[in-house]
Scaffold this motif. Structure first.
Motif, short mmCIF file in Angstrom:
data_model
loop_
_atom_site.label_atom_id
_atom_site.label_comp_id
_atom_site.label_asym_id
_atom_site.label_seq_id
_atom_site.Cartn_x
_atom_site.Cartn_y
_atom_site.Cartn_z
N VAL A 61 0.71 -1.10 0.04
CA VAL A 61 0.05 -0.15 -0.44
C VAL A 61 1.33 1.60 0.23
CG1 VAL A 61 -1.37 1.05 1.70
CG2 VAL A 61 -2.13 -1.08 1.41
N ASP A 62 0.84 2.44 -0.89
CA ASP A 62 1.28 3.49 -0.70
C ASP A 62 0.16 4.80 -0.25
OD1 ASP A 62 2.87 5.37 -1.85
OD2 ASP A 62 3.01 5.09 -3.65
N THR A 63 1.42 5.01 1.16
CA THR A 63 0.35 5.90 1.36
C THR A 63 0.70 7.11 1.23
OG1 THR A 63 2.27 6.43 3.18
CG2 THR A 63 0.86 4.40 4.07
N GLY A 64 1.77 7.03 -0.02
CA GLY A 64 2.38 8.73 0.19
C GLY A 64 2.83 9.43 0.54
N GLU A 65 3.50 8.40 1.65
CA GLU A 65 4.13 8.46 2.45
C GLU A 65 6.12 7.69 1.93
OE1 GLU A 65 3.58 9.74 6.26
OE2 GLU A 65 3.09 11.14 5.47
N GLU A 66 4.93 6.57 2.44
CA GLU A 66 5.34 5.49 1.64
C GLU A 66 5.07 3.96 1.50
OE1 GLU A 66 6.96 2.96 5.73
OE2 GLU A 66 4.97 4.22 6.80
N ILE A 67 5.96 3.15 0.77
CA ILE A 67 4.97 1.67 0.19
C ILE A 67 4.99 0.56 1.53
CG2 ILE A 67 5.25 0.60 -0.67
CD1 ILE A 67 6.20 2.01 -3.31
N LEU A 68 4.49 0.19 2.03
CA LEU A 68 4.03 -0.77 3.18
C LEU A 68 3.85 -2.04 3.01
CD1 LEU A 68 1.23 1.70 5.92
CD2 LEU A 68 3.88 1.02 6.09
N GLU A 69 4.04 -2.80 3.61
CA GLU A 69 4.47 -4.36 3.11
C GLU A 69 4.18 -4.95 4.05
OE1 GLU A 69 9.02 -4.43 0.60
OE2 GLU A 69 9.08 -5.63 2.46
N LEU A 70 2.67 -5.21 3.42
CA LEU A 70 1.82 -5.72 4.65
C LEU A 70 1.93 -7.06 4.41
CD1 LEU A 70 -0.74 -3.02 4.08
CD2 LEU A 70 0.77 -3.79 5.88
N ILE A 71 2.62 -8.10 5.27
CA ILE A 71 1.86 -9.59 5.39
C ILE A 71 1.75 -10.05 6.21
CG2 ILE A 71 4.00 -11.34 4.75
CD1 ILE A 71 5.82 -9.39 4.42
N ASN A 72 0.36 -11.30 5.93
CA ASN A 72 -0.69 -11.92 6.43
C ASN A 72 -1.30 -11.18 7.02
OD1 ASN A 72 0.37 -14.09 6.42
ND2 ASN A 72 1.96 -14.46 7.86
N PRO A 73 -1.76 -9.62 6.66
CA PRO A 73 -2.93 -8.64 7.21
C PRO A 73 -3.87 -8.78 7.63
CG PRO A 73 -3.13 -7.92 4.98
CD PRO A 73 -1.82 -9.18 5.09
N THR A 74 -4.62 -8.65 8.71
CA THR A 74 -5.70 -8.68 9.18
C THR A 74 -5.82 -6.80 9.92
OG1 THR A 74 -5.38 -8.47 12.00
CG2 THR A 74 -5.80 -10.52 10.11
N LEU A 75 -7.28 -6.53 9.18
CA LEU A 75 -8.01 -5.67 9.50
C LEU A 75 -8.34 -5.34 11.30
CD1 LEU A 75 -8.94 -2.88 8.15
CD2 LEU A 75 -10.97 -3.84 7.63
N LEU A 76 -8.34 -4.30 11.95
CA LEU A 76 -7.82 -4.45 13.63
C LEU A 76 -9.52 -3.23 14.02
CD1 LEU A 76 -4.61 -3.75 15.44
CD2 LEU A 76 -5.47 -5.64 15.54
N GLU A 77 -9.46 -2.53 13.63
CA GLU A 77 -10.37 -0.97 13.88
C GLU A 77 -10.48 -0.03 12.74
OE1 GLU A 77 -8.44 0.59 17.29
OE2 GLU A 77 -9.95 2.43 16.79
N THR A 78 -12.30 -0.31 12.54
CA THR A 78 -12.43 0.73 11.78
C THR A 78 -13.29 2.22 11.88
OG1 THR A 78 -14.72 -0.05 11.00
CG2 THR A 78 -12.53 -1.42 9.72
N ASP A 79 -13.77 2.97 11.57
CA ASP A 79 -14.59 3.71 11.76
C ASP A 79 -14.91 5.51 10.44
OD1 ASP A 79 -15.98 5.54 13.75
OD2 ASP A 79 -13.92 6.93 14.02
N GLY A 80 -16.32 5.62 10.88
CA GLY A 80 -16.65 6.25 9.97
C GLY A 80 -17.09 5.91 8.66
N GLU A 81 -17.49 6.56 7.72
CA GLU A 81 -17.41 6.34 6.22
C GLU A 81 -17.20 7.35 5.20
OE1 GLU A 81 -21.29 4.05 5.66
OE2 GLU A 81 -21.78 5.66 4.98
N GLN A 82 -16.68 6.13 4.11
CA GLN A 82 -16.72 7.20 3.30
C GLN A 82 -17.43 6.84 2.00
OE1 GLN A 82 -12.64 7.49 1.90
NE2 GLN A 82 -11.96 5.93 3.05
N GLU A 83 -17.42 7.80 0.97
CA GLU A 83 -17.99 7.21 -0.26
C GLU A 83 -17.56 8.07 -1.48
OE1 GLU A 83 -23.00 6.30 -1.60
OE2 GLU A 83 -22.45 8.41 -1.59
N GLY A 84 -17.49 7.17 -2.17
CA GLY A 84 -16.23 7.53 -3.30
C GLY A 84 -15.78 5.99 -4.92
#
Ligand code: NI
Length: 158
Positions: A61-84
């Motif tokens: 995932v390119d955050t704009g600051e760095e490219i994160l390497e995520l191995i065996n990732p899980t979603l821990l927490e979410t908040d709010g909503e966006q539609e786009g």
């Protein structure tokens, strides 16, 4: 190092549930390096291993600051909503209207197997959700409200 071919969503690899990474070895490092090069070349913001035909739980995932390497990732927490608008390197030339959380926090391993957490808002949160979905064989077109027309897409970009 090398570019890998990005598969289209017509390929069965894009519809499979990926297996966890167990070996943090040179083969994984080569995959991550190739995926980084492929992502940079593509102009996209995220890439999942099944998109290059590897059925393992690896995303970038390119955050704009760095490219994160995520191995065996899980979603821990979410908040709010966006539609786009949302697109995918495996679904060329199309954009859909997709609801995602505004904020997302993930837990993943780095290339050495160490666990870490990462969080993001807006596009980064959208990208975390989109890429993690790929690991379960889910393409955004299966969760979108509808495809966007050219005019609607341009209106979003203004
Ligand atoms: Ni995608």
């Amino acid at each position: 190092m090398g570019l890998r071919r990005i598969l289209s969503d017509k390929n069965p690899a894009l519809h499979k549930v990926c297996k966890p990474v167990e070996n943090f070895d040179n083969k994984l490092f080569r995959l991550l390096d190739d995926m980084r090069e492929t992502l940079l070349d593509s102009g996209g913001v995220g890439l999942a291993a099944p998109q290059v035909g590897i059925l393992r739980r690896v995303v970038l995932v390119d955050t704009g600051e760095e490219i994160l390497e995520l191995i065996n990732p899980t979603l821990l927490e979410t908040d709010g909503e966006q539609e786009g608008p949302e697109g995918c390197l495996s679904v060329e030339g199309k954009y859909g209207l997709v609801k995602r959380p505004y904020y997302a926090k993930v837990r993943a391993q780095d290339r050495n197997g160490n666990w870490f957490e990462a969080e993001g808002e807006e596009l980064t949160a959208r990208c975390f959700c989109h890429e993690l979905d790929h690991l379960d064989g889910i393409i955004y077109t299966q969760v979108m409200e509808r495809l966007l027309t050219e005019e609607e897409l341009m209106a979003f970009q203004e």
